[in-house]
Design a protein around this motif. Structure first.
Motif, PDB file in Angstrom:
ATOM      1  N   GLU A 368      58.144  33.873  27.343  1.00 27.21           N
ATOM      2  CA  GLU A 368      59.029  35.016  27.524  1.00 27.21           C
ATOM      3  C   GLU A 368      60.457  34.703  27.068  1.00 27.21           C
ATOM      4  O   GLU A 368      60.878  33.544  27.058  1.00 27.21           O
ATOM      5  CB  GLU A 368      59.035  35.441  28.993  1.00 27.21           C
ATOM      6  CG  GLU A 368      57.701  35.980  29.475  1.00 27.21           C
ATOM      7  CD  GLU A 368      57.788  36.518  30.889  1.00 27.21           C
ATOM      8  OE1 GLU A 368      58.902  36.495  31.455  1.00 27.21           O
ATOM      9  OE2 GLU A 368      56.759  36.979  31.410  1.00 27.21           O
ATOM     10  N   GLU A 438      61.860  38.308  21.443  1.00 30.51           N
ATOM     11  CA  GLU A 438      62.561  39.519  21.890  1.00 30.51           C
ATOM     12  C   GLU A 438      61.938  40.744  21.220  1.00 30.51           C
ATOM     13  O   GLU A 438      61.754  41.794  21.847  1.00 30.51           O
ATOM     14  CB  GLU A 438      64.046  39.414  21.537  1.00 30.51           C
ATOM     15  CG  GLU A 438      64.889  40.569  22.015  1.00 30.51           C
ATOM     16  CD  GLU A 438      65.241  40.490  23.495  1.00 30.51           C
ATOM     17  OE1 GLU A 438      65.746  41.506  24.036  1.00 30.51           O
ATOM     18  OE2 GLU A 438      65.015  39.423  24.115  1.00 30.51           O
ATOM     19  N   TYR A 441      58.303  41.090  22.889  1.00 33.43           N
ATOM     20  CA  TYR A 441      58.330  41.365  24.326  1.00 33.43           C
ATOM     21  C   TYR A 441      59.113  42.620  24.692  1.00 33.43           C
ATOM     22  O   TYR A 441      58.814  43.261  25.706  1.00 33.43           O
ATOM     23  CB  TYR A 441      58.943  40.176  25.078  1.00 33.43           C
ATOM     24  CG  TYR A 441      57.969  39.095  25.473  1.00 33.43           C
ATOM     25  CD1 TYR A 441      57.190  39.207  26.625  1.00 33.43           C
ATOM     26  CD2 TYR A 441      57.821  37.955  24.696  1.00 33.43           C
ATOM     27  CE1 TYR A 441      56.305  38.212  27.006  1.00 33.43           C
ATOM     28  CE2 TYR A 441      56.942  36.948  25.061  1.00 33.43           C
ATOM     29  CZ  TYR A 441      56.189  37.084  26.223  1.00 33.43           C
ATOM     30  OH  TYR A 441      55.308  36.087  26.583  1.00 33.43           O
ATOM     31  N   VAL A 442      60.115  42.976  23.887  1.00 38.39           N
ATOM     32  CA  VAL A 442      60.998  44.084  24.256  1.00 38.39           C
ATOM     33  C   VAL A 442      60.831  45.273  23.300  1.00 38.39           C
ATOM     34  O   VAL A 442      60.429  46.368  23.709  1.00 38.39           O
ATOM     35  CB  VAL A 442      62.471  43.623  24.304  1.00 38.39           C
ATOM     36  CG1 VAL A 442      63.370  44.799  24.671  1.00 38.39           C
ATOM     37  CG2 VAL A 442      62.637  42.480  25.301  1.00 38.39           C
ATOM     38  N   THR A 443      61.117  45.063  22.024  1.00 31.47           N
ATOM     39  CA  THR A 443      61.051  46.161  21.052  1.00 31.47           C
ATOM     40  C   THR A 443      59.677  46.810  21.024  1.00 31.47           C
ATOM     41  O   THR A 443      59.558  48.042  20.979  1.00 31.47           O
ATOM     42  CB  THR A 443      61.424  45.657  19.651  1.00 31.47           C
ATOM     43  OG1 THR A 443      62.720  45.052  19.695  1.00 31.47           O
ATOM     44  CG2 THR A 443      61.424  46.801  18.648  1.00 31.47           C
ATOM     45  N   SER A 445      57.305  46.584  23.375  1.00 32.17           N
ATOM     46  CA  SER A 445      56.707  46.684  24.710  1.00 32.17           C
ATOM     47  C   SER A 445      56.303  48.117  25.020  1.00 32.17           C
ATOM     48  O   SER A 445      56.999  49.069  24.638  1.00 32.17           O
ATOM     49  CB  SER A 445      57.699  46.194  25.766  1.00 32.17           C
ATOM     50  OG  SER A 445      57.222  46.483  27.068  1.00 32.17           O
ATOM     51  N   ASN A 448      59.028  50.233  26.422  1.00 30.82           N
ATOM     52  CA  ASN A 448      60.177  50.633  25.614  1.00 30.82           C
ATOM     53  C   ASN A 448      60.039  52.102  25.227  1.00 30.82           C
ATOM     54  O   ASN A 448      59.427  52.452  24.210  1.00 30.82           O
ATOM     55  CB  ASN A 448      60.285  49.755  24.363  1.00 30.82           C
ATOM     56  CG  ASN A 448      61.440  50.176  23.460  1.00 30.82           C
ATOM     57  OD1 ASN A 448      62.343  50.901  23.891  1.00 30.82           O
ATOM     58  ND2 ASN A 448      61.402  49.729  22.213  1.00 30.82           N
ATOM     59  N   ASN A 460      56.373  51.854  17.884  1.00 31.84           N
ATOM     60  CA  ASN A 460      56.230  50.768  18.834  1.00 31.84           C
ATOM     61  C   ASN A 460      54.740  50.421  18.965  1.00 31.84           C
ATOM     62  O   ASN A 460      53.908  51.280  19.194  1.00 31.84           O
ATOM     63  CB  ASN A 460      56.812  51.241  20.183  1.00 31.84           C
ATOM     64  CG  ASN A 460      56.618  50.269  21.316  1.00 31.84           C
ATOM     65  OD1 ASN A 460      56.006  49.213  21.171  1.00 31.84           O
ATOM     66  ND2 ASN A 460      57.151  50.630  22.483  1.00 31.84           N
TER      67      ASN A 460
END
Length: 463
Positions: A368, A438, A441-443, A445, A448, A460
């Motif tokens: 992570e 990042e 895990y974030v963009t 996800s 999101n 996404n």
């Protein structure tokens, strides 16, 4: 003579003047009736005290053959095949005849292909061995090279243990009927017969199935395609390969280097194969953010790539709806998508299976955001190998400096490249691993909500 390495296997190569000149000649581009003989070298491996005579050596690579520091293929005599220990996996290498010395001249870290193979093997894929060897030539330091097994019948049958009657293909490119793109040319490696039709049959079947979808493609399970993939593909192997390749961001498989194996369904020696196709990983030097500079001739981008979904950073990169567009403005331009990848990702059902495997590997291998480098397994392995290689890497950099004006280097990456191994590894950590996780895990996800979830370069992935 230079002091011998105390940490890496050392090969002492010996060659006369004629063979020294011929070992760097591209035989494939010559008329072999005029130059019929391959170069030969003798090799003494001081790590095993084995002496190998009359080893065939030839120039290797496509773009990399233009580099100042060359890579070479090796073929050992049948009576005396190579035996030694893999310094990466600590496993014994026994009775190998067909291998190579890869230069990794374009990679300042010298780690990308070696560690990508290590990670793929760790995640359950079939890949060649690849480990560093210090090479001296006629008593002087020559290069830090990587003993990397070639994609041959020996690798497929003896190392992987796959059926000798199965069909293995190197560099199948985009797997598109009538227009498959590959840099080095598709090569059939097994079996030793004249039948070269089965890859064409698969490509034709894939194209027919994908064309039949029409406007329905992308969001719904299509029963015909789903049934085709379940019958014709080793689906777990494809999903595992794709997930592993998007952890390392392998940039060269979609249009060139992916290899495939077909388990022959015909009865041979009383045994009938399953008839399914599986991918085999090979040639991973464009990974961990490294990219081919000529892919974007405008020079818009510099440094490593980890987050550009219009280029090759999307989790679904390689499907026909997530191609290498290079920029949003080029999204209507025909570019490379792989029909084999598309057959998996076209189905929402299979995309869910792939995302589940990708998320598992993210947790096990990338970790992570915020996790320190010392807890990321492949970074730990890179630093471990760097400790073994550092002295010889410094000699190699001094003998074979990366000249930023060299056009062959410029087509591989930009001029702002790190200039030594440790700086190259730092670059992978800071400018690939940190932004890459990042990005995943974030963009991409499922949480999101700023970006709609779906299958497309602007969407996404929904991890």
């Amino acid at each position: 003579a230079d002091q011998m390495s105390e940490t890496l296997p050392t090969w002492h190569l010996f060659a006369s003047g004629y063979h020294l000149a011929q070992m760097d000649v591209d035989k494939d581009s010559q008329n072999l009736t005029l130059v019929p003989n391959y170069a030969r070298v003798a090799i003494y491996d001081s790590s095993t005290s084995n002496y190998y005579d009359y080893v065939r050596i030839d120039l290797r690579g496509h773009t990399s053959a233009k580099f100042t520091k060359k890579g070479h293929g090796l073929r050992f005599a049948k009576a005396h095949p190579l035996t030694m220990k893999d310094s990466v996996t600590r496993e014994d290498i026994e009775e190998i005849r067909k291998t190579s010395l890869i230069s990794e001249f374009a990679d300042p870290s010298k780690m990308r292909q070696m560690i990508a193979f290590w990670l793929f093997r760790k995640t359950g894929n079939l890949v060649p061995f690849d480990f560093p060897v210090r090479c001296n030539l006629n008593g002087e330091f020559y290069q830090l090279a990587f003993n990397s097994e070639r994609f041959t019948d020996e690798l497929v049958e003896d190392v992987y243990g796959l059926d000798k009657y199965g069909y293995s293909w190197k560099n199948v490119g985009t797997m598109k009927s009538g227009s498959s793109t590959t840099a080095g040319g598709i090569e059939k490696k097994t079996p030793d017969d004249e039948d070269e039709s089965n890859i064409t049959v698969l490509e034709n079947e894939l194209r027919a199935e994908l064309k039949s979808l029409g406007a329905q493609s992308g969001e719904e399970d299509i029963s015909g395609l789903t049934a085709f993939v379940e019958e014709k593909f080793d689906l777990p192997a494809w999903i595992n390969y794709l997930a592993s390749a998007r952890i390392t961001q392998e940039m060269d498989d979609v249009w060139a280097n992916v290899c495939v194996y077909h388990d022959n369904p015909d009865m041979k020696d009383g045994v009938r194969g399953t008839g399914v196709w599986m991918p085999l990983g090979y040639d991973f030097n464009l990974s961990f953010g490294q990219w081919y500079y000529n892919d974007i001739t405008s020079g818009t981008y510099t440094g490593l790539m980890a987050t550009n979904d219009w280029f090759k950073s999307h989790p679904f990169y390689g499907g026909n709806r997530v191609r290498c567009w290079k920029s949003p403005a080029m999204a209507t331009t025909v570019n490379y998508g792989n029909d084999g990848f598309e057959a998996v990702w076209q189905s929402a059902k299979f995309r869910r299976l792939y995302l589940r495997r990708l998320r598992t590997l993210m947790g096990e291998e990338l970790k992570e955001p915020g996790t320190p480098e010392t807890e990321v397994p492949f970074m730990v392995k890179m630093r471990e190998m760097a400790d073994l290689m550092r002295a010889d890497a410094a000699l190699d950099d001094a003998k074979w400096p990366n000249d930023s004006s060299d056009s062959a280097i410029q087509v591989w990456t930009d001029a702002a490249r790190p200039q030594n191994m440790d700086a190259g590894i730092d670059d992978i950590w800071n400018n690939y691993v940190v932004p890459r996780r990042e990005h995943l895990y974030v963009t991409h996800s499922i949480t999101n909500t700023a970006r709609a979830v779906g299958y497309g370069s602007n969407l996404n992935a929904g991890i």
